[in-house]
Design a protein around this motif. Sequence first.
Motif, PDB file in Angstrom:
ATOM      1  N   PHE A  67       0.850  -1.177   0.000  1.00  0.00           N
ATOM      2  CA  PHE A  67       0.000   0.000   0.000  1.00  0.00           C
ATOM      3  C   PHE A  67       0.897   1.241   0.000  1.00  0.00           C
ATOM      4  CE2 PHE A  67      -2.580  -3.385   1.763  1.00  0.00           C
ATOM      5  CZ  PHE A  67      -3.790  -3.213   1.103  1.00  0.00           C
ATOM      6  N   THR A  68       0.304   2.434   0.039  1.00  0.00           N
ATOM      7  CA  THR A  68       1.078   3.675   0.028  1.00  0.00           C
ATOM      8  C   THR A  68       0.756   4.464   1.280  1.00  0.00           C
ATOM      9  OG1 THR A  68       0.993   3.747  -2.392  1.00  0.00           O
ATOM     10  CG2 THR A  68       1.602   5.788  -1.251  1.00  0.00           C
ATOM     11  N   ASN A  69       1.789   4.907   1.984  1.00  0.00           N
ATOM     12  CA  ASN A  69       1.536   5.663   3.208  1.00  0.00           C
ATOM     13  C   ASN A  69       1.482   7.159   2.936  1.00  0.00           C
ATOM     14  OD1 ASN A  69       4.185   6.601   3.057  1.00  0.00           O
ATOM     15  ND2 ASN A  69       4.917   5.431   4.814  1.00  0.00           N
ATOM     16  N   GLU A  70       1.292   7.940   3.989  1.00  0.00           N
ATOM     17  CA  GLU A  70       1.124   9.389   3.860  1.00  0.00           C
ATOM     18  C   GLU A  70       2.392  10.090   3.396  1.00  0.00           C
ATOM     19  OE1 GLU A  70       3.148   8.979   7.714  1.00  0.00           O
ATOM     20  OE2 GLU A  70       1.634   7.828   6.629  1.00  0.00           O
ATOM     21  N   LEU A  71       3.527   9.389   3.415  1.00  0.00           N
ATOM     22  CA  LEU A  71       4.789   9.943   2.940  1.00  0.00           C
ATOM     23  C   LEU A  71       5.071   9.533   1.498  1.00  0.00           C
ATOM     24  CD1 LEU A  71       6.925   9.270   6.149  1.00  0.00           C
ATOM     25  CD2 LEU A  71       5.705  11.366   5.523  1.00  0.00           C
ATOM     26  N   GLY A  72       4.118   8.833   0.892  1.00  0.00           N
ATOM     27  CA  GLY A  72       4.299   8.375  -0.483  1.00  0.00           C
ATOM     28  C   GLY A  72       5.154   7.129  -0.595  1.00  0.00           C
ATOM     29  N   GLN A  73       5.387   6.445   0.517  1.00  0.00           N
ATOM     30  CA  GLN A  73       6.227   5.254   0.529  1.00  0.00           C
ATOM     31  C   GLN A  73       5.387   3.994   0.394  1.00  0.00           C
ATOM     32  OE1 GLN A  73       7.856   5.963   4.410  1.00  0.00           O
ATOM     33  NE2 GLN A  73       9.611   7.121   3.644  1.00  0.00           N
ATOM     34  N   ALA A  74       5.933   2.987  -0.268  1.00  0.00           N
ATOM     35  CA  ALA A  74       5.258   1.704  -0.397  1.00  0.00           C
ATOM     36  C   ALA A  74       5.509   0.888   0.867  1.00  0.00           C
ATOM     37  CB  ALA A  74       5.780   0.952  -1.620  1.00  0.00           C
ATOM     38  N   VAL A  75       4.438   0.467   1.521  1.00  0.00           N
ATOM     39  CA  VAL A  75       4.562  -0.321   2.751  1.00  0.00           C
ATOM     40  C   VAL A  75       3.547  -1.463   2.716  1.00  0.00           C
ATOM     41  CG1 VAL A  75       5.380   1.618   4.155  1.00  0.00           C
ATOM     42  CG2 VAL A  75       2.934   1.157   4.012  1.00  0.00           C
ATOM     43  N   SER A  76       3.901  -2.558   3.354  1.00  0.00           N
ATOM     44  CA  SER A  76       2.989  -3.685   3.493  1.00  0.00           C
ATOM     45  C   SER A  76       2.742  -3.925   4.972  1.00  0.00           C
ATOM     46  CB  SER A  76       3.575  -4.943   2.842  1.00  0.00           C
ATOM     47  OG  SER A  76       4.670  -5.430   3.599  1.00  0.00           O
ATOM     48  N   LEU A  77       1.680  -4.629   5.275  1.00  0.00           N
ATOM     49  CA  LEU A  77       1.417  -4.988   6.672  1.00  0.00           C
ATOM     50  C   LEU A  77       2.525  -5.870   7.227  1.00  0.00           C
ATOM     51  CD1 LEU A  77      -2.431  -5.645   6.567  1.00  0.00           C
ATOM     52  CD2 LEU A  77      -1.238  -3.568   7.244  1.00  0.00           C
ATOM     53  N   ASN A  78       3.125  -6.660   6.354  1.00  0.00           N
ATOM     54  CA  ASN A  78       4.207  -7.528   6.801  1.00  0.00           C
ATOM     55  C   ASN A  78       5.435  -6.739   7.243  1.00  0.00           C
ATOM     56  OD1 ASN A  78       4.372 -10.223   7.361  1.00  0.00           O
ATOM     57  ND2 ASN A  78       4.990 -10.858   5.310  1.00  0.00           N
ATOM     58  N   ASP A  79       5.568  -5.489   6.787  1.00  0.00           N
ATOM     59  CA  ASP A  79       6.686  -4.657   7.216  1.00  0.00           C
ATOM     60  C   ASP A  79       6.642  -4.385   8.712  1.00  0.00           C
ATOM     61  OD1 ASP A  79       7.550  -4.479   4.589  1.00  0.00           O
ATOM     62  OD2 ASP A  79       6.572  -2.541   4.222  1.00  0.00           O
ATOM     63  N   PHE A  80       5.468  -4.568   9.315  1.00  0.00           N
ATOM     64  CA  PHE A  80       5.303  -4.271  10.730  1.00  0.00           C
ATOM     65  C   PHE A  80       5.330  -5.535  11.591  1.00  0.00           C
ATOM     66  CE2 PHE A  80       3.147  -0.921   8.320  1.00  0.00           C
ATOM     67  CZ  PHE A  80       3.768   0.207   8.831  1.00  0.00           C
ATOM     68  N   ARG A  81       5.749  -6.642  11.005  1.00  0.00           N
ATOM     69  CA  ARG A  81       5.835  -7.894  11.769  1.00  0.00           C
ATOM     70  C   ARG A  81       6.778  -7.683  12.949  1.00  0.00           C
ATOM     71  NH1 ARG A  81       4.088 -13.045  10.130  1.00  0.00           N
ATOM     72  NH2 ARG A  81       4.079 -14.357  11.987  1.00  0.00           N
ATOM     73  N   GLY A  82       6.396  -8.168  14.103  1.00  0.00           N
ATOM     74  CA  GLY A  82       7.174  -7.943  15.309  1.00  0.00           C
ATOM     75  C   GLY A  82       6.709  -6.740  16.107  1.00  0.00           C
ATOM     76  N   GLN A  83       5.745  -6.003  15.546  1.00  0.00           N
ATOM     77  CA  GLN A  83       5.154  -4.880  16.252  1.00  0.00           C
ATOM     78  C   GLN A  83       3.676  -5.173  16.528  1.00  0.00           C
ATOM     79  OE1 GLN A  83       6.308  -0.805  15.081  1.00  0.00           O
ATOM     80  NE2 GLN A  83       7.298  -1.719  13.304  1.00  0.00           N
ATOM     81  N   ALA A  84       3.187  -4.689  17.649  1.00  0.00           N
ATOM     82  CA  ALA A  84       1.752  -4.737  17.908  1.00  0.00           C
ATOM     83  C   ALA A  84       1.087  -3.675  17.048  1.00  0.00           C
ATOM     84  CB  ALA A  84       1.478  -4.477  19.383  1.00  0.00           C
ATOM     85  N   LEU A  85      -0.006  -4.042  16.388  1.00  0.00           N
ATOM     86  CA  LEU A  85      -0.693  -3.126  15.482  1.00  0.00           C
ATOM     87  C   LEU A  85      -2.102  -2.834  15.972  1.00  0.00           C
ATOM     88  CD1 LEU A  85       0.192  -4.529  11.930  1.00  0.00           C
ATOM     89  CD2 LEU A  85       1.268  -2.629  13.134  1.00  0.00           C
ATOM     90  N   ALA A  86      -2.500  -1.583  15.856  1.00  0.00           N
ATOM     91  CA  ALA A  86      -3.902  -1.196  15.952  1.00  0.00           C
ATOM     92  C   ALA A  86      -4.290  -0.664  14.579  1.00  0.00           C
ATOM     93  CB  ALA A  86      -4.114  -0.143  17.028  1.00  0.00           C
ATOM     94  N   ILE A  87      -5.327  -1.213  14.000  1.00  0.00           N
ATOM     95  CA  ILE A  87      -5.735  -0.876  12.636  1.00  0.00           C
ATOM     96  C   ILE A  87      -7.180  -0.417  12.650  1.00  0.00           C
ATOM     97  CG2 ILE A  87      -6.023  -1.739  10.278  1.00  0.00           C
ATOM     98  CD1 ILE A  87      -3.970  -3.918  10.938  1.00  0.00           C
ATOM     99  N   THR A  88      -7.438   0.715  11.987  1.00  0.00           N
ATOM    100  CA  THR A  88      -8.816   1.151  11.820  1.00  0.00           C
ATOM    101  C   THR A  88      -9.007   1.685  10.407  1.00  0.00           C
ATOM    102  OG1 THR A  88     -10.622   2.302  12.954  1.00  0.00           O
ATOM    103  CG2 THR A  88      -8.631   3.581  12.549  1.00  0.00           C
TER     104      THR A  88
END
Length: 233
Positions: A67-88
């Motif tokens: 996906f694309t974040n607010e900084l225009g960077q390509a990121v995936s949910l898997n990039d956050f593996r090892g972190q606790a996530l809150a998603i809305t």
Amino acid sequence: MPFKAKAPEELAGLHRGDEISFQLHVTESESWVDGITKNRDGFIAAHSNPAHSPTNQPHHPLLDYKFTNELGQAVSLNDFRGQALAITFFYTRCPIPEYCPRLSKNFQEAQQKLESLPGAPANWHLLSISFDPEFDSPLLLKAYGNSYQYDPKHWSFLTGPADKIGELAWQSGVSYQPDAGTINHNFRTLIIDTAGHLQMIFPTSGDLSDQIVAEIIKAAAVTNLPIAGNPNR
């Protein structure tokens, strides 16, 4: 999308699925409806077994999709593996203060509490995903995030192709559709633990910041739990 009735007696005789008309009132701090009239009776089919609901899948969907974040960077949910996530899920044009603005306020308050809490974990991240990708560009999402004093180290805003956003939303139990210039939607705030497992779903808006903080702390500790049979871990 739920609304608050100013005069609860106007709800008498109404049932889930009825088609109604009403007047929506919105101020800076609240919203309500009145003048409720039933147009015709409705029917809601029984829900499917919750055990087979998409939100009960052990791993979050689309982990590798960029996906694309607010900084225009390509990121995936898997990039956050090892972190606790809150998603809305939200959209920036939402005019109802108790809806998307409240969801964003929850994340703002949770971020502030976690960053100021002594001994709080550092392995957590908040994800606000827009289901209005045609309007919510990265530039607009960044400005929106700034209005909530977001910290990009711990909070990201995501957009992407409408079909991929729609698939991710559906897999998360979120439904939405355009409605007279707004987007009619339900609520989901998901907590994902550091191993990528769904831990908690909050299906409402309202002030949830304390609950979100408590769940993030719990989710962040998952990989730190001792492994059975190895007392040194």
